[in-house]
Design an enzyme around this catalytic site. Structure first.
Site, PDB file in Angstrom:
ATOM      1  N   LYS A 187      43.780  31.663  41.980  1.00  0.00           N
ATOM      2  CA  LYS A 187      44.554  31.047  42.502  1.00  0.00           C
ATOM      3  C   LYS A 187      45.222  32.314  43.646  1.00  0.00           C
ATOM      4  O   LYS A 187      45.929  32.945  42.811  1.00  0.00           O
ATOM      5  CB  LYS A 187      45.471  30.149  41.500  1.00  0.00           C
ATOM      6  CG  LYS A 187      44.877  28.924  41.020  1.00  0.00           C
ATOM      7  CD  LYS A 187      46.223  28.467  39.903  1.00  0.00           C
ATOM      8  CE  LYS A 187      45.183  27.906  38.775  1.00  0.00           C
ATOM      9  NZ  LYS A 187      46.188  26.785  37.796  1.00  0.00           N
ATOM     10  N   GLY A 233      36.830  28.368  28.291  1.00  0.00           N
ATOM     11  CA  GLY A 233      37.012  28.275  29.538  1.00  0.00           C
ATOM     12  C   GLY A 233      35.874  27.863  30.307  1.00  0.00           C
ATOM     13  O   GLY A 233      34.983  27.206  31.775  1.00  0.00           O
ATOM     14  N   THR A 247      45.218  37.671  31.891  1.00  0.00           N
ATOM     15  CA  THR A 247      44.325  38.023  30.901  1.00  0.00           C
ATOM     16  C   THR A 247      42.926  39.258  31.264  1.00  0.00           C
ATOM     17  O   THR A 247      42.145  39.871  30.364  1.00  0.00           O
ATOM     18  CB  THR A 247      43.481  37.061  30.958  1.00  0.00           C
ATOM     19  OG1 THR A 247      44.525  35.367  30.413  1.00  0.00           O
ATOM     20  CG2 THR A 247      42.383  36.425  29.856  1.00  0.00           C
ATOM     21  N   GLU A 285      34.311  34.940  33.690  1.00  0.00           N
ATOM     22  CA  GLU A 285      35.733  34.434  33.455  1.00  0.00           C
ATOM     23  C   GLU A 285      35.755  32.939  34.342  1.00  0.00           C
ATOM     24  O   GLU A 285      35.431  32.907  34.959  1.00  0.00           O
ATOM     25  CB  GLU A 285      37.466  35.018  33.234  1.00  0.00           C
ATOM     26  CG  GLU A 285      38.565  35.158  33.499  1.00  0.00           C
ATOM     27  CD  GLU A 285      39.084  33.913  31.588  1.00  0.00           C
ATOM     28  OE1 GLU A 285      37.867  33.728  31.813  1.00  0.00           O
ATOM     29  OE2 GLU A 285      39.901  34.454  31.977  1.00  0.00           O
ATOM     30  N   ASP A 341      44.688  33.663  37.430  1.00  0.00           N
ATOM     31  CA  ASP A 341      45.660  32.726  37.671  1.00  0.00           C
ATOM     32  C   ASP A 341      46.284  34.062  37.690  1.00  0.00           C
ATOM     33  O   ASP A 341      46.602  34.401  38.921  1.00  0.00           O
ATOM     34  CB  ASP A 341      46.312  31.463  36.362  1.00  0.00           C
ATOM     35  CG  ASP A 341      46.741  30.976  36.663  1.00  0.00           C
ATOM     36  OD1 ASP A 341      47.485  30.416  37.871  1.00  0.00           O
ATOM     37  OD2 ASP A 341      47.922  30.233  35.577  1.00  0.00           O
TER      38      ASP A 341
END
Ligand code: IMP
Ligand code: MG
Length: 179
Positions: free
Chosen positions: A133, A46, A109, A101, A105
């Site tokens: 988020k 990502g 991670t 990163e 969320d």
């Protein structure tokens, strides 16, 4: 611009992303200007686009490393289980490490990464995340650099995917919910 039918709306357009990445790169360049050997560790897949843009705008010398972790499709998100798929190639001991990163969320991670890399005796360890988020946070992870806070919707584009699709969209868009 016509949007793909799976994209409900654009949350962050190219110019908005570019301006924020410019600002982050300037901030990071200032913060590390006295240090030698900054290592930027991009988390695959990502963060690849964010890392590429950020690194090109840094005015300081730095190295690039990558790590890959298991994704939602492979892991059980409810347990917060994270699995290491690919590690860095160089030793981080004594280096200034910056984790890059795509999105925070639940935070599991990044929490896993900070613990694991912190144990390798880097001279310093900081975090740089493009999106967060806030409504989804389950663990509290310290962010040194943050691009944007976003609402609790599934976002794609600028490296972020849904089932490996949409990564190459130049903007960050909200995925249309099925049904
Ligand atoms: P966390 O462990 O819950 O913080 O999840 C972080 C990882 O989940 C990110 O590195 C992404 O790979 C993935 N992820 C979470 N939300 C999204 C999203 O909205 N779009 C794409 N990937 C996401
Ligand atoms: Mg990721």
């Amino acid at each position: 611009m016509e949007l793909p039918s799976s994209i409900e709306r654009i949350l962050l357009d190219e110019a908005t992303i570019r301006a924020r990445v410019d600002a982050l790169a300037a901030e990071i360049s200032r913060a590390y200007s006295d240090e030698d050997g900054l290592v930027m560790i991009g988390i695959l897949k990502g963060a690849f686009m964010f890392l590429a843009d950020l690194s090109r705008r840094l005015t300081i010398r730095h190295h690039i490393e990558f790590m890959a972790l298991s994704s939602y499709a492979e892991g059980d998100t409810r347990s917060g289980a994270v699995r290491l798929l690919m590690d860095t190639r160089t030793d981080l001991a004594g280096r200034h490490a910056l984790i890059v990163e795509d999105i925070l969320d639940t935070g599991h991670t990044l929490d896993y990464l900070v613990r694991m890399l912190g144990a390798r005796q880097p001279a310093s360890l900081k975090t740089c995340v493009l999106l967060r988020k806030p409504d989804r946070a389950e663990v509290d992870v310290h962010l040194d650099y943050l691009g944007f806070d976003i609402p609790d919707v599934w976002v794609v584009g600028y490296g972020l995917d849904y089932g490996d699709r949409f990564r190459t969209l130049p903007y960050i868009g909200a995925l249309r919910r099925p049904g």
